[in-house]
Write a protein that holds these residues in place. Sequence first.
Motif, PDB file in Angstrom:
ATOM      1  N   THR A  60       0.837  -1.203   0.000  1.00  0.00           N
ATOM      2  CA  THR A  60       0.000   0.000   0.000  1.00  0.00           C
ATOM      3  C   THR A  60       0.874   1.256   0.000  1.00  0.00           C
ATOM      4  O   THR A  60       0.389   2.343   0.236  1.00  0.00           O
ATOM      5  CB  THR A  60      -0.908   0.010   1.239  1.00  0.00           C
ATOM      6  OG1 THR A  60      -0.089  -0.051   2.424  1.00  0.00           O
ATOM      7  CG2 THR A  60      -1.860  -1.168   1.222  1.00  0.00           C
ATOM      8  N   GLU A  61       2.163   1.060  -0.274  1.00  0.00           N
ATOM      9  CA  GLU A  61       3.083   2.185  -0.254  1.00  0.00           C
ATOM     10  C   GLU A  61       2.787   3.136  -1.412  1.00  0.00           C
ATOM     11  O   GLU A  61       2.784   2.751  -2.570  1.00  0.00           O
ATOM     12  CB  GLU A  61       4.518   1.671  -0.350  1.00  0.00           C
ATOM     13  CG  GLU A  61       5.569   2.722  -0.107  1.00  0.00           C
ATOM     14  CD  GLU A  61       6.964   2.134  -0.061  1.00  0.00           C
ATOM     15  OE1 GLU A  61       7.734   2.535   0.822  1.00  0.00           O
ATOM     16  OE2 GLU A  61       7.269   1.277  -0.906  1.00  0.00           O
ATOM     17  N   VAL A  62       2.515   4.383  -1.087  1.00  0.00           N
ATOM     18  CA  VAL A  62       2.204   5.390  -2.092  1.00  0.00           C
ATOM     19  C   VAL A  62       3.461   6.161  -2.483  1.00  0.00           C
ATOM     20  O   VAL A  62       3.652   6.515  -3.641  1.00  0.00           O
ATOM     21  CB  VAL A  62       1.120   6.351  -1.571  1.00  0.00           C
ATOM     22  CG1 VAL A  62       0.861   7.472  -2.570  1.00  0.00           C
ATOM     23  CG2 VAL A  62      -0.167   5.582  -1.294  1.00  0.00           C
ATOM     24  N   LEU A  63       4.338   6.395  -1.533  1.00  0.00           N
ATOM     25  CA  LEU A  63       5.571   7.142  -1.781  1.00  0.00           C
ATOM     26  C   LEU A  63       6.772   6.307  -1.358  1.00  0.00           C
ATOM     27  O   LEU A  63       6.811   5.781  -0.248  1.00  0.00           O
ATOM     28  CB  LEU A  63       5.556   8.456  -1.004  1.00  0.00           C
ATOM     29  CG  LEU A  63       6.889   9.221  -0.913  1.00  0.00           C
ATOM     30  CD1 LEU A  63       7.323   9.681  -2.296  1.00  0.00           C
ATOM     31  CD2 LEU A  63       6.763  10.400   0.036  1.00  0.00           C
ATOM     32  N   SER A  64       7.728   6.172  -2.247  1.00  0.00           N
ATOM     33  CA  SER A  64       8.965   5.484  -1.895  1.00  0.00           C
ATOM     34  C   SER A  64      10.147   6.278  -2.430  1.00  0.00           C
ATOM     35  O   SER A  64      10.080   6.884  -3.502  1.00  0.00           O
ATOM     36  CB  SER A  64       8.990   4.063  -2.469  1.00  0.00           C
ATOM     37  OG  SER A  64       8.834   4.079  -3.876  1.00  0.00           O
ATOM     38  N   VAL A  65      11.220   6.300  -1.654  1.00  0.00           N
ATOM     39  CA  VAL A  65      12.439   7.000  -2.054  1.00  0.00           C
ATOM     40  C   VAL A  65      13.316   6.029  -2.831  1.00  0.00           C
ATOM     41  O   VAL A  65      13.674   4.963  -2.331  1.00  0.00           O
ATOM     42  CB  VAL A  65      13.199   7.542  -0.835  1.00  0.00           C
ATOM     43  CG1 VAL A  65      14.504   8.203  -1.269  1.00  0.00           C
ATOM     44  CG2 VAL A  65      12.336   8.536  -0.069  1.00  0.00           C
TER      45      VAL A  65
END
Length: 231
Positions: A60-65
Amino acid sequence: MSGGIGGGEPGVPDDLLTTKGDSHGFDTANARVPIGADTQVLTADSTQALGLGWAAPTSTEVLSVIETQETTGTPTEMNFTFSALDMDDDSFLKLEFDGVPTAALTLGLQVNNLTVGYYSEGYRLTSGVMTLLDHNNLAYMPVASSSLMGGVNQSACILMEIMLPKGITGASRSPMMFSKAHGLVQDEEILSCGNTTSNITSLTQVKLLVDTSTLVAGCRATLYKFRRAAA
């Protein structure tokens, strides 16, 4: 106690669970649900006899670096490489840059090691004055001009978005770039819609580069991946 556990009374047998982490389940009778593997989650699953099973969690990760870089010395580029992203999950990349040039320069963006064939159209808004952009066969997509990054004391903060049209059979997939830059002397915004002479099915590399001069030590850039949250 009727129906209780232990004491030889009716209910769940004392020896039903055998391993740390086991759970109770039920089909037509009490049953053992064995513990799953590390990082798995217990999920409702109608195909299983007990109606549930262990599975890998749904992301459910929307933002990842993807990566953060900081310059040393006086480089002419900041290069990001990563595993292929086909962007078919409605995702896009965002690149943030904060830095200073050693002298006036234009900052550009390249993808997938392509060094020719960028076609850029859009506009540049500088201090309230709009200039139309229409460039053919560039070596990069422009993200900030030499008027914005005009010298060693003229720092700039730039936000860039990189999108790849959803994969459709027979359709061309050319990256689109949007950029907004703020500088010490003046604000500048570039809205650019570009494509390349190559059909791109996935992204594997993003590079910031300068046309002349260099960047100073301590410039920072972070590349993120944004994905549409599941409904």
